[in-house]
Design a protein around this motif. Sequence first.
Motif, PDB file in Angstrom:
ATOM      1  N   THR A  78       0.829  -1.210   0.000  1.00 13.76           N
ATOM      2  CA  THR A  78       0.000   0.000   0.000  1.00 13.76           C
ATOM      3  C   THR A  78       0.864   1.260   0.000  1.00 13.76           C
ATOM      4  OG1 THR A  78      -0.151   0.056   2.424  1.00 13.76           O
ATOM      5  CG2 THR A  78      -1.830  -1.210   1.233  1.00 13.76           C
ATOM      6  N   CYS A  79       0.228   2.391  -0.318  1.00 17.00           N
ATOM      7  CA  CYS A  79       0.835   3.732  -0.266  1.00 17.00           C
ATOM      8  C   CYS A  79       1.945   3.925  -1.299  1.00 17.00           C
ATOM      9  CB  CYS A  79       1.396   4.044   1.119  1.00 17.00           C
ATOM     10  SG  CYS A  79       0.150   4.567   2.299  1.00 17.00           S
ATOM     11  N   GLY A  80       1.948   3.143  -2.374  1.00 18.88           N
ATOM     12  CA  GLY A  80       3.027   3.256  -3.348  1.00 18.88           C
ATOM     13  C   GLY A  80       3.159   4.645  -3.931  1.00 18.88           C
ATOM     14  N   HIS A  81       2.077   5.182  -4.487  1.00 20.58           N
ATOM     15  CA  HIS A  81       2.146   6.519  -5.087  1.00 20.58           C
ATOM     16  C   HIS A  81       2.475   7.573  -4.043  1.00 20.58           C
ATOM     17  CE1 HIS A  81       1.116   5.833  -9.244  1.00 20.58           C
ATOM     18  NE2 HIS A  81       0.031   5.149  -8.929  1.00 20.58           N
ATOM     19  N   GLU A  82       1.899   7.446  -2.849  1.00 17.92           N
ATOM     20  CA  GLU A  82       2.143   8.436  -1.796  1.00 17.92           C
ATOM     21  C   GLU A  82       3.612   8.446  -1.374  1.00 17.92           C
ATOM     22  OE1 GLU A  82      -2.156   7.133  -1.615  1.00 17.92           O
ATOM     23  OE2 GLU A  82      -0.195   6.155  -1.856  1.00 17.92           O
ATOM     24  N   ILE A  83       4.221   7.271  -1.286  1.00 14.96           N
ATOM     25  CA  ILE A  83       5.642   7.191  -0.939  1.00 14.96           C
ATOM     26  C   ILE A  83       6.491   7.866  -2.017  1.00 14.96           C
ATOM     27  CG2 ILE A  83       7.590   5.599  -0.691  1.00 14.96           C
ATOM     28  CD1 ILE A  83       5.527   3.631   0.594  1.00 14.96           C
ATOM     29  N   LEU A 122      -1.915  -5.411 -11.069  1.00 18.21           N
ATOM     30  CA  LEU A 122      -1.162  -5.086 -12.283  1.00 18.21           C
ATOM     31  C   LEU A 122      -1.298  -3.618 -12.660  1.00 18.21           C
ATOM     32  CD1 LEU A 122       0.461  -5.960 -14.830  1.00 18.21           C
ATOM     33  CD2 LEU A 122      -1.758  -6.389 -15.909  1.00 18.21           C
ATOM     34  N   GLU A 123      -2.499  -3.082 -12.625  1.00 19.00           N
ATOM     35  CA  GLU A 123      -2.703  -1.689 -13.039  1.00 19.00           C
ATOM     36  C   GLU A 123      -1.923  -0.730 -12.144  1.00 19.00           C
ATOM     37  OE1 GLU A 123      -6.362   1.525 -13.764  1.00 19.00           O
ATOM     38  OE2 GLU A 123      -6.793  -0.578 -13.343  1.00 19.00           O
ATOM     39  N   LEU A 124      -1.985  -0.956 -10.836  1.00 18.26           N
ATOM     40  CA  LEU A 124      -1.243  -0.105  -9.899  1.00 18.26           C
ATOM     41  C   LEU A 124       0.255  -0.202 -10.148  1.00 18.26           C
ATOM     42  CD1 LEU A 124      -0.992   1.662  -7.343  1.00 18.26           C
ATOM     43  CD2 LEU A 124      -1.009  -0.479  -6.008  1.00 18.26           C
ATOM     44  N   HIS A 125       0.767  -1.421 -10.312  1.00 14.40           N
ATOM     45  CA  HIS A 125       2.201  -1.606 -10.511  1.00 14.40           C
ATOM     46  C   HIS A 125       2.669  -0.948 -11.802  1.00 14.40           C
ATOM     47  CE1 HIS A 125       2.523  -5.358  -7.690  1.00 14.40           C
ATOM     48  NE2 HIS A 125       1.726  -4.428  -7.211  1.00 14.40           N
ATOM     49  N   GLU A 164       1.324   1.640 -13.270  1.00  9.29           N
ATOM     50  CA  GLU A 164       1.312   3.094 -13.059  1.00  9.29           C
ATOM     51  C   GLU A 164       2.590   3.551 -12.354  1.00  9.29           C
ATOM     52  OE1 GLU A 164      -3.520   3.717 -12.383  1.00  9.29           O
ATOM     53  OE2 GLU A 164      -2.094   4.034 -10.740  1.00  9.29           O
ATOM     54  N   ILE A 165       2.978   2.827 -11.305  1.00  3.27           N
ATOM     55  CA  ILE A 165       4.164   3.211 -10.544  1.00  3.27           C
ATOM     56  C   ILE A 165       5.426   3.033 -11.388  1.00  3.27           C
ATOM     57  CG2 ILE A 165       5.571   2.616  -8.535  1.00  3.27           C
ATOM     58  CD1 ILE A 165       2.934   1.914  -7.091  1.00  3.27           C
ATOM     59  N   ALA A 166       5.517   1.921 -12.111  1.00  3.05           N
ATOM     60  CA  ALA A 166       6.685   1.687 -12.963  1.00  3.05           C
ATOM     61  C   ALA A 166       6.788   2.756 -14.046  1.00  3.05           C
ATOM     62  CB  ALA A 166       6.616   0.302 -13.586  1.00  3.05           C
ATOM     63  N   ASP A 204       5.125  -7.931 -20.395  1.00  2.00           N
ATOM     64  CA  ASP A 204       4.333  -7.689 -21.605  1.00  2.00           C
ATOM     65  C   ASP A 204       3.913  -6.226 -21.719  1.00  2.00           C
ATOM     66  OD1 ASP A 204       4.546 -10.327 -22.318  1.00  2.00           O
ATOM     67  OD2 ASP A 204       2.543 -10.902 -21.582  1.00  2.00           O
ATOM     68  N   ALA A 205       3.715  -5.570 -20.551  1.00  4.43           N
ATOM     69  CA  ALA A 205       3.322  -4.165 -20.548  1.00  4.43           C
ATOM     70  C   ALA A 205       4.506  -3.223 -20.734  1.00  4.43           C
ATOM     71  CB  ALA A 205       2.593  -3.837 -19.238  1.00  4.43           C
TER      72      ALA A 205
END
Length: 266
Positions: A189-194, A219-222, A224-226, A257-258
């Motif tokens: 959790t808190c990936g974008h916030e970190i 997958l979608e969250l990961h 976005e962060i990547a 693949d993404a």
Amino acid sequence: STILCDMAEPMVMTVTGPMPAAGLGVTDAHDHLFIRSPALAGGEIEDLEKSCDEVVAARASGIGSIVEMTPIGLGRRPELMRQLSERTGVPVIAASGFHRDVHYPAGHWVFDASVETLTERIGTDLEVGMHPANWDDPDASLDAAKAGVIKAGASYQHISEPERRRLDAAAIAGRRVGVAILVHTEIGTCGHEIVDALLSAGARADQVILAHLDRNPDLELHAEIAARGVNLVYDTIGRIKYRPDSVLIDLIARMIDAGHGDRLML
């Protein structure tokens, strides 16, 4: 006219000194060789011989180097890490920095420390030598081993005020020294916030590594962060209490693949 610049070879600081990054080989990106935390009662790792045995087995399996992510206050043992690396021949990159709140007992100095103090102590670990007693005694002689990476941490679904100060210190020291900053995410959790907190304090996105995101295999969250240029550590392989490995294998394949395979660490 053309100006040719000789670029310095990328180097990594290990507990036995600097070495070319190209020589690290297959790297275990997040492990603990020695650790003691009130949040992990009964899970202490403090036996040099047993840790050496495991590292020798890891080397035989193809592991070329280990990033040891035990930070200040959690039983970090710079002298034992140095002995282990010398005995096994496996380079070990040690951590400065701090974990999330739950790993420190009530009243620990880390809760009230200023960003300036936190930054100074991280910088000393990185540039002079690691403190052998977790900075509980600021006057103790420093170990010869230097840290080569910074650790930080956030709580489940939120970042506390002391954790935010520690993130600020990690970003400031990381920017100045030029090392990676690996942050514990609680259940992913808190990936974008970190990331937002670190970037606002001056860190570069490509310095940032988020750990344990695979505990929340979104997958979608990961992706976005990547896409922000941040690196992701998938470090719960074989720990099926979190989810079957088949889920993680599928997640890795879909991230590749993404187009984000270059942002994944294991």
